[in-house]
Design a protein around this motif. Structure first.
Motif, PDB file in Angstrom:
ATOM      1  N   HIS A   1       0.907  -1.201  -0.023  1.00  0.00           N
ATOM      2  CA  HIS A   1       0.080  -0.197   0.037  1.00  0.00           C
ATOM      3  C   HIS A   1       0.938   1.373   0.155  1.00  0.00           C
ATOM      4  O   HIS A   1       0.611   2.322   0.676  1.00  0.00           O
ATOM      5  CB  HIS A   1      -1.008  -0.162   1.169  1.00  0.00           C
ATOM      6  CG  HIS A   1      -1.876  -1.253   1.436  1.00  0.00           C
ATOM      7  ND1 HIS A   1      -2.744  -1.663   0.411  1.00  0.00           N
ATOM      8  CD2 HIS A   1      -1.730  -2.154   2.163  1.00  0.00           C
ATOM      9  CE1 HIS A   1      -3.280  -2.793   0.662  1.00  0.00           C
ATOM     10  NE2 HIS A   1      -2.516  -3.075   1.514  1.00  0.00           N
TER      11      HIS A   1
ATOM     12  N   LYS B   1       1.809   4.800  -1.170  1.00  0.00           N
ATOM     13  CA  LYS B   1       1.402   6.190  -1.800  1.00  0.00           C
ATOM     14  C   LYS B   1       2.447   6.850  -2.281  1.00  0.00           C
ATOM     15  O   LYS B   1       3.717   6.712  -1.850  1.00  0.00           O
ATOM     16  CB  LYS B   1       0.599   6.847  -0.481  1.00  0.00           C
ATOM     17  CG  LYS B   1      -0.563   6.223  -0.043  1.00  0.00           C
ATOM     18  CD  LYS B   1      -1.726   6.215  -0.874  1.00  0.00           C
ATOM     19  CE  LYS B   1      -3.046   5.641  -0.531  1.00  0.00           C
ATOM     20  NZ  LYS B   1      -2.862   3.995  -0.772  1.00  0.00           N
TER      21      LYS B   1
ATOM     22  N   GLU C   1       1.071  14.448  -7.468  1.00  0.00           N
ATOM     23  CA  GLU C   1       0.274  13.358  -8.111  1.00  0.00           C
ATOM     24  C   GLU C   1      -0.291  14.414  -8.967  1.00  0.00           C
ATOM     25  O   GLU C   1      -0.551  15.704  -9.010  1.00  0.00           O
ATOM     26  CB  GLU C   1      -0.805  12.846  -7.021  1.00  0.00           C
ATOM     27  CG  GLU C   1      -0.184  11.860  -6.195  1.00  0.00           C
ATOM     28  CD  GLU C   1      -1.347  11.128  -5.285  1.00  0.00           C
ATOM     29  OE1 GLU C   1      -2.099  10.506  -5.734  1.00  0.00           O
ATOM     30  OE2 GLU C   1      -1.417  11.619  -4.108  1.00  0.00           O
TER      31      GLU C   1
ATOM     32  N   VAL D   1       2.594   4.715  -8.290  1.00  0.00           N
ATOM     33  CA  VAL D   1       3.062   3.581  -7.714  1.00  0.00           C
ATOM     34  C   VAL D   1       3.912   2.805  -8.299  1.00  0.00           C
ATOM     35  O   VAL D   1       3.326   1.569  -8.559  1.00  0.00           O
ATOM     36  CB  VAL D   1       2.115   3.098  -6.335  1.00  0.00           C
ATOM     37  CG1 VAL D   1       2.873   2.287  -5.639  1.00  0.00           C
ATOM     38  CG2 VAL D   1       1.565   4.232  -5.652  1.00  0.00           C
TER      39      VAL D   1
END
Ligand SMILES: [Zn+2]
Length: 793
Positions: A320, A322, A353, A384
């Motif tokens: 996970h 980020k 982002e 990612v």
């Protein structure tokens, strides 16, 4: 000292700016007024006026005002690229003009100092850097036009999309890049490849010509022959071109072996219709929009496919990760070495982002220095992936450089040379991508790499970095040649492909014309900004995005740095095992170099770091030695031909991959085999007819003899035989012969057989002609190939 105090108490920069508006005028102290206004003085007066003490004060004043002006420009530029609107563009252009006025103002006055007698080498160096005012030298109207062109080119690139027939339109990042990286369908790849060039390159063609004119005009006004010469001047080396060529030649064995090996791998996958084992590789199937990195086709080119590397992107997604965590991971690397951490503003202001609020943004990754000592940012549309993680390490390398030299004068806030800036980030990624480091960071599970896995690993690095060598080199050559006029405007695209063929061994997948402008489909050409970076300005847009001339040198430099830092960290063993994470010794060495900025000539800085004063390929070759050994053995085993002696581009073959044969549309291979059959058949027929002819000749001769003897016998027997017996001798079968089962007179048979012989001859000659044509077509040069190119190997 008195004067220094005057300068120190001069109005604060912002007040000065307010007072000046867009036109630069002089602040208070009388001497300063004289300097600023460049009042003509007698020689003696001017010697006194433009002395070293005044120069120091002048430079301090420059520094204070530049920080304000540049900061305002950077803000405006940032606002624009993170929110592309007309209004933001206008604001940026306005600030750009202000910055140019500032540069011009101080650049013009810097000329008045007689530096020859100055003692302080820093003062001399700063003044000399101020002399280059870059585009600010252009007359006002042309400067405005130039800025607009630059903005137009960059915006066209950033906004371009390629639309599906009846579907959505895809931007370059991440969609088209994803297609290029992951698709193995050559038609789909071609669609993305061609679509991108239609959407960007073609749009920029006309603008680029004007851009070249104005760039050259600016360069001339700065005292350079052309813009290429101005760019090269940032390297402070008279032999840059020769040095680059030598480095390039030293790396050729590595590139040519990689090229041949990858070509074979692609041949296995795509087959002979697309890949000629003696020719260049089509540019759209190498996993990247510009074929500058081939790492995305590692799956096709893995030396030991039974031992595939672990999928780190998958592991990251499983954990996970980020985007922000990726930046923190990179930050951790630098701080582990005792280097500086980024200020809070970095985390607040960076664009990590792609925004989801509908803003149009420029996604190309870049690092920004806002020249106030605390505001540094990165702009990146992070995904990612391990690729993006390593790219963030690279960008954070730029940020570390900014942090280290932030206390220097603005004039020295740049890398020792542009290649140093790129090499710093990249040298860290060399460690960060090592097996040891990734294992340590929990991104790999397998404890050990055996020899075969190491070759697999080195192949992945080579596909990224070695494949890039000729591309980086030719990007430079192309523009140098464009600027100095060697490449004229009506052959931009042709010469672009000439260079790509010559240096990279690549060719376009479809025919290109001068309507196209494929170099413009590359960010660094369309954005241009990193290249017009002058030593004074740091960078026009403040961006530290890759630019090839930096990249080619930095590619070599990063290995040289890596070797030096590994040595400092006490690393023993192969260079590709080294990880400088946590090494304070390596950190100290790096810091000592970074904090010098561009205040010293780069060979001095290089010596401080590596003990050498020249860029050398030795460390790079050491790093890749295990791979090169493996590649050479493998290529010899396969009987590979290094290079591309067949110049033909595969699209030509694909165009003629279906050929007409007796009115049918057939595959060329089939046509060739039919032609061989036809040739063989013709020879057989020729032989048969010759035999027949010979037999007929004998037959004719013997029947003529027989006829004569029969007539003789008949004339002798006329008197004694009855008319009945005369008739029976006249129909003797010996006077008839057969052709294709039909009985006819021998002379008629001979006639037909000669006709058949002629026909077979014609067929044979025709077949030979056709076969020769097919074979020469295979070896034909592309239309833009020049004769002299046939001589390289
Ligand atoms: Zn960079």
């Amino acid at each position: 000292m008195e004067l220094d105090r005057d300068w120190a108490t001069a109005p604060s920069s912002s007040a000065v700016l307010l007072a000046m508006g867009t036109r630069w005028t002089c602040p208070g102290p009388p001497l300063l007024v004289l300097v600023c206004c460049a009042v003509a003085q007698s020689d003696q007066d001017s010697d006194q006026l433009y002395n070293e003490t005044v120069a120091k004060a002048f430079l301090q004043f420059y520094d204070r005002t530049a920080q304000v002006v540049w900061n305002q420009f950077m803000e405006a530029a940032w606002n624009y690229v993170t929110n592309i609107t007309k209004k933001n563009q206008e604001e940026m252009l306005y600030k750009d003009v202000e910055k140019s006025q500032h540069t011009l103002y101080f650049g013009t006055r810097a000329r008045l100092f007689k530096v020859a007698n100055f003692q302080d080498s820093d003062v001399k160096r700063m003044l000399s850097k101020l002399l280059n005012v870059d585009k600010a030298a252009l007359p006002k109207e042309e400067l405005r036009e130039y800025n607009e062109i630059l903005a137009y080119m960059e915006t066209t690139y950033s906004m371009a999309q390629v639309c599906l027939n009846e579907g959505p339109c895809l931007p370059l990042e991440p969609d088209l890049e994803e297609v290029m990286a992951t698709s193995r369908d050559q038609k789909e790849l071609l669609w993305a490849w061609q679509g991108w060039r239609d959407a960007v390159g073609r749009q920029l063609r006309m603008t680029f010509e004007r851009y070249v004119q104005l760039s050259n005009k600016a360069a001339k006004l700065n005292g350079y022959q052309d813009m290429g010469a101005l760019w090269r001047s940032t390297y402070e080396s008279d032999s840059l071109q020769e040095d680059l060529e030598q480095l390039f030649q030293e790396l050729q064995p590595l590139y040519l072996n990689l090229h041949a090996y990858v070509r074979r791998a692609l041949y296995r996958f795509y087959g002979p219709e697309l890949i000629d084992l003696r020719g260049p590789i089509p540019a759209h199937i190498l996993g990247n929009m510009w074929a500058q990195s081939w790492v995305n086709i590692l799956d096709l080119a893995l030396p030991f496919p039974e031992k595939p590397p672990e999928d780190i992107t998958k592991i990251m997604k499983g954990q996970h990760w980020k985007p922000e965590k990726m930046f923190q991971e990179a930050e951790k690397f630098f701080t582990s070495m005792g280097l500086l951490s980024t200020p809070p503003e970095f985390w607040e202001n960076s664009m990590m982002e792609r925004p989801t609020d509908g803003r149009e943004v420029e996604c190309h990754a870049s690092a920004w220095d806002f020249y106030n000592g605390k505001d540094f940012r990165i702009k990146k549309c992070t995904e990612v992936t391990i690729k993006d993680l390593l790219s963030i390490f690279h960008q954070m390398g730029h940020i570390q450089y900014f942090l280290q030299y932030k206390n220097l004068s603005v004039i020295f806030r740049a890398g020792a040379n542009p290649a140093f800036e790129e090499a710093v980030g990249s040298v860290v990624t060399l460690s960060a991508s090592s097996h040891k480091h990734l294992l340590n960071r929990g991104l790999l599970s397998q404890q050990h790499q055996d020899k075969e896995e190491e070759v697999n690993f080195l192949m992945s690095v080579a596909l990224e970095k070695i494949a890039f060598i000729p591309f980086a080199y030719l990007m430079d050559l192309f523009r140098w040649k464009v600027f100095d006029g060697t490449i004229e405007k009506d052959v931009y695209n042709q010469e672009w492909w000439n260079l790509r063929l010559k240096y990279q061994g690549l060719c376009p997948p479809i025919p290109r014309t001068e309507e196209d402008f494929d170099p413009g489909a590359k960010f660094h050409i369309s954005a241009s900004l990193p290249y017009i970076r002058s030593p004074v300005e740091g960078s026009v847009m403040g961006k530290r995005v890759c630019c090839p001339e930096r990249y080619f040198l930095s590619l070599v430099l990063q290995f040289q740095f890596h070797e030096a830092l590994c040595k400092a960290s006490g690393h023993m063993g192969p260079l590709h095992h080294c990880d400088i994470y946590n090494s304070k010794e390596a950190g100290k060495l790096l810091e000592d170099v970074l904090k010098l900025g561009s205040s010293k000539p780069w060979p001095e800085v290089l010596e401080k770091m590596t003990g050498e004063t020249k860029v050398s390929t030795k460390a790079l070759m050491t790093y890749f030695k295990p791979l090169l050994n493996w590649l050479v053995t493998e290529n010899v085993r396969q009987g590979e031909i290094l290079g591309w002696p067949d110049f033909s581009c595969s699209f030509e073959e694909r165009e003629s991959s279906r050929a007409a044969f007796l009115g049918m549309e057939l595959n060329t291979d089939l046509v060739i085999s039919w032609q061989w059959t036809l040739l063989a058949l013709s020879f057989v027929m020729l032989l048969a007819v010759l035999l027949l002819g010979r037999r007929l000749y004998t037959l004719e001769k013997s029947s003529l003899t027989q006829d004569t003897s029969t007539q003789d016998t008949r004339s002798q027997g006329t008197q004694s035989q009855s008319p009945r017996s005369q008739d029976s001798s006249a129909i003797k079968p010996a006077s008839k012969t057969y052709f294709l089962g039909i009985a006819m007179e021998p002379h008629q048979v001979v006639k037909r057989q000669w006709m058949l012989l002629g026909l077979c001859l014609l067929l044979t000659l025709g077949s030979i002609g056709l076969i020769i044509r097919i074979f020469t077509q295979h070896n034909r040069k592309p239309p833009w190939m020049r004769d002299e190119w046939g001589s390289w190997d």
